[in-house]
Motif scaffolding. Structure first.
Motif, short mmCIF file in Angstrom:
data_model
loop_
_atom_site.label_atom_id
_atom_site.label_comp_id
_atom_site.label_asym_id
_atom_site.label_seq_id
_atom_site.Cartn_x
_atom_site.Cartn_y
_atom_site.Cartn_z
N GLN A 113 0.87 -1.16 0.00
CA GLN A 113 0.00 0.00 0.00
C GLN A 113 0.91 1.22 0.00
O GLN A 113 2.10 1.09 0.26
N ASP A 114 0.37 2.37 -0.31
CA ASP A 114 1.18 3.59 -0.38
C ASP A 114 0.90 4.50 0.81
O ASP A 114 -0.24 4.63 1.26
N LEU A 119 1.39 -6.18 9.32
CA LEU A 119 2.01 -7.48 9.11
C LEU A 119 3.25 -7.32 8.25
O LEU A 119 3.24 -6.61 7.24
N VAL A 120 4.32 -8.03 8.64
CA VAL A 120 5.50 -8.20 7.80
C VAL A 120 5.66 -9.69 7.59
O VAL A 120 5.77 -10.45 8.57
N ILE A 121 5.65 -10.14 6.33
CA ILE A 121 5.69 -11.58 6.07
C ILE A 121 6.69 -11.89 4.97
O ILE A 121 6.63 -11.32 3.88
N ASP A 122 7.60 -12.80 5.28
CA ASP A 122 8.59 -13.24 4.31
C ASP A 122 8.01 -14.40 3.50
O ASP A 122 8.55 -15.50 3.46
N VAL A 174 0.25 -4.28 4.97
CA VAL A 174 1.11 -5.47 4.92
C VAL A 174 2.36 -5.16 4.12
O VAL A 174 2.34 -4.36 3.17
N TRP A 175 3.43 -5.81 4.51
CA TRP A 175 4.70 -5.81 3.78
C TRP A 175 5.02 -7.27 3.53
O TRP A 175 5.10 -8.06 4.47
#
Length: 234
Positions: free
Chosen positions: A47-48, A111-114, A130-131
């Motif tokens: 998202q920006d 959320l940060v998800i690899d 989210v990232w």
């Protein structure tokens, strides 16, 4: 069989420190920290214009299996950031709007998800940032054990439970909670210094003069000429 845990309690940094790092932003906080803690650029904002920061709730999952994300929701508190990793590389869509709804109910800020996410339009519409490594519709199962609130490696960076995670359009940063106040103070000084530089640049001062780069250019053999020599011989 390996041990698997859901650790209920973690130490969290002071909310004021977390807010200061969020407001400073990833780039400034990273510089202020001595250029440590940055996750690889493969983790992208989906998202920006959104910035978050909060204590890390870490999750280690089997690839293609989001069982432990569901287990992690219970231990999240308001202001936390969920950091999800897999034990081997995965781009499966392990997270969508239903899990986001559950996390929002707990006050989780992002959320940060690899790995992958899906339902991206819904996530944007509901305002849950989210990232992620990927956006992928591939679904997952709920079958394999993992752990919650243990040290993990996300996009090449060790993230420990309670680390301060800062995320914005520039990427994701994870800092030890014990370093938070020091980095926040250093970031504030950088912001003040940058404001003064910005004022001079806006008034027309050139960067080569502001940073005294002309002597370096000369030392490196860079010459100023009005035109390149005419190599045609005419």
């Amino acid at each position: 069989m390996a041990d698997h845990y859901v650790v209920r309690e973690i130490d969290r940094a002071a909310p004021g420190t977390v807010r200061a790092l969020r407001d400073a932003g990833v780039a400034t906080a990273h510089e202020a920290a001595g250029r440590i803690g940055l996750l690889d650029a493969t983790i992208r904002a989906r998202q920006d214009g959104v910035a978050v920061a909060g204590p890390a709730i870490t999750v280690s999952c089997h690839p293609g299996d989001n069982l432990m994300i569901h287990a992690a929701v219970e231990v999240c508190r308001a202001g936390d950031v969920l950091v999800v990793t897999t034990t081997s590389p995965s781009t499966d869509g392990m997270f969508g709007d239903l899990l986001a709804t559950s996390l929002q109910a707990r006050g989780v800020v992002g959320l940060v998800i690899d790995a992958g996410v899906r339902d991206l339009a819904d996530l944007r519409a509901m305002g849950f940032p989210v990232w992620s490594r990927a956006v992928h519709a591939q679904g997952t199962v709920k079958a394999s054990p993992g752990s919650v609130n243990v040290p993990v490696v996300a996009a090449g960076q060790i993230v420990r439970p309670g680390d301060i995670v800062v995320a914005d359009d520039d990427g994701v940063l994870a800092l030890p909670a014990a370093a938070g106040a020091r980095v926040a103070a250093a970031a504030a000084r950088r912001l003040e210094n940058e404001a003064a530089k910005r004022e001079k640049l806006a008034a027309g001062t050139l960067g080569v003069d502001l940073y005294n780069l002309r002597p370096l250019l000369a030392e490196l053999g860079v010459r100023y000429v009005d035109r390149l020599p005419d190599e045609s011989g005419s």
